[in-house]
Write an enzyme that holds these catalytic residues in place. Structure first.
Site, mmCIF file in Angstrom:
data_model
loop_
_atom_site.group_PDB
_atom_site.id
_atom_site.type_symbol
_atom_site.label_atom_id
_atom_site.label_comp_id
_atom_site.label_asym_id
_atom_site.label_seq_id
_atom_site.Cartn_x
_atom_site.Cartn_y
_atom_site.Cartn_z
ATOM 1 N N MET A 231 87.194 64.818 6.174
ATOM 2 C CA MET A 231 87.539 63.418 6.401
ATOM 3 C C MET A 231 86.247 62.624 6.593
ATOM 4 O O MET A 231 85.846 62.316 7.713
ATOM 5 C CB MET A 231 88.427 63.269 7.640
ATOM 6 C CG MET A 231 88.950 61.856 7.818
ATOM 7 S SD MET A 231 89.663 61.508 9.456
ATOM 8 C CE MET A 231 91.049 62.588 9.536
ATOM 9 N N PRO A 232 85.566 62.301 5.480
ATOM 10 C CA PRO A 232 84.313 61.556 5.603
ATOM 11 C C PRO A 232 84.539 60.167 6.199
ATOM 12 O O PRO A 232 85.441 59.443 5.775
ATOM 13 C CB PRO A 232 83.804 61.437 4.162
ATOM 14 C CG PRO A 232 84.563 62.460 3.389
ATOM 15 C CD PRO A 232 85.862 62.646 4.098
ATOM 16 N N HIS A 233 83.729 59.831 7.191
ATOM 17 C CA HIS A 233 83.736 58.513 7.804
ATOM 18 C C HIS A 233 82.419 58.358 8.554
ATOM 19 O O HIS A 233 81.670 59.311 8.681
ATOM 20 C CB HIS A 233 84.937 58.348 8.753
ATOM 21 C CG HIS A 233 84.941 59.327 9.875
ATOM 22 N ND1 HIS A 233 85.321 60.650 9.715
ATOM 23 C CD2 HIS A 233 84.594 59.191 11.175
ATOM 24 C CE1 HIS A 233 85.219 61.271 10.876
ATOM 25 N NE2 HIS A 233 84.775 60.418 11.768
ATOM 26 N N ALA A 234 82.158 57.152 8.998
ATOM 27 C CA ALA A 234 80.935 56.890 9.759
ATOM 28 C C ALA A 234 81.248 55.856 10.828
ATOM 29 O O ALA A 234 82.354 55.316 10.863
ATOM 30 C CB ALA A 234 79.822 56.402 8.830
#
Length: 143
Positions: free
Chosen positions: A61-64
């Protein structure tokens, strides 16, 4: 189901996790959700915090951090033809990326909860993984 991605991409090729995240980032740019700064922030997050975004076998779950180049809330689903390594000892390699971009902290938490509900559906994850085209992948979220 309350989860509907703004953009999808099925069976893309990526040499490594950075390229996989850049595919997500390009969807965000195309939809006006975020600038290329957000893709870089997601890549930097893996470098800084390790592969924390790899939540289950084969799924990240790519996020920043909120605010890093995000124009508005949005999410994207990308599947890869060939899985890539994020560096997670148990859950690598990854072939499904379910990503989100949230403008502020409250939205960040709401989106994580919405995604967590969708990700707890093993049949949905399998269907996402098996979708061969962007159209097939998008159709999974129409019901």
């Amino acid at each position: 189901m309350n989860f509907k991605p703004d953009a999808v991409a099925a069976k893309r090729e990526a040499a490594d996790f950075k390229e996989a995240i850049r595919i997500v980032g390009s969807l965000y740019e195309k939809e006006g959700i975020a600038t290329s700064d957000y893709a870089q922030a997601m890549i930097d997050a893996v470098g800084e915090f390790g592969p924390y975004m790899v939540l289950m076998p084969g799924l990240a779950m790519p996020h920043a951090k909120s605010g890093a180049g995000v124009n508005r809330r949005g999410c994207a689903v990308v599947t890869l033809s060939t899985p890539v390594e994020f560096g997670h000892e148990k859950n690598d390699p990854v072939d499904v990326l379910v990503s989100f971009a949230a403008g502020e902290k409250k939205a960040h938490m709401e989106m994580i909860q919405s995604l967590a509900n969708a990700l707890s559906d093993a049949e949905l994850i399998e269907a996402i993984r098996n979708a061969e085209t962007d159209e097939e992948l998008a159709a999974l979220f129409e019901s």
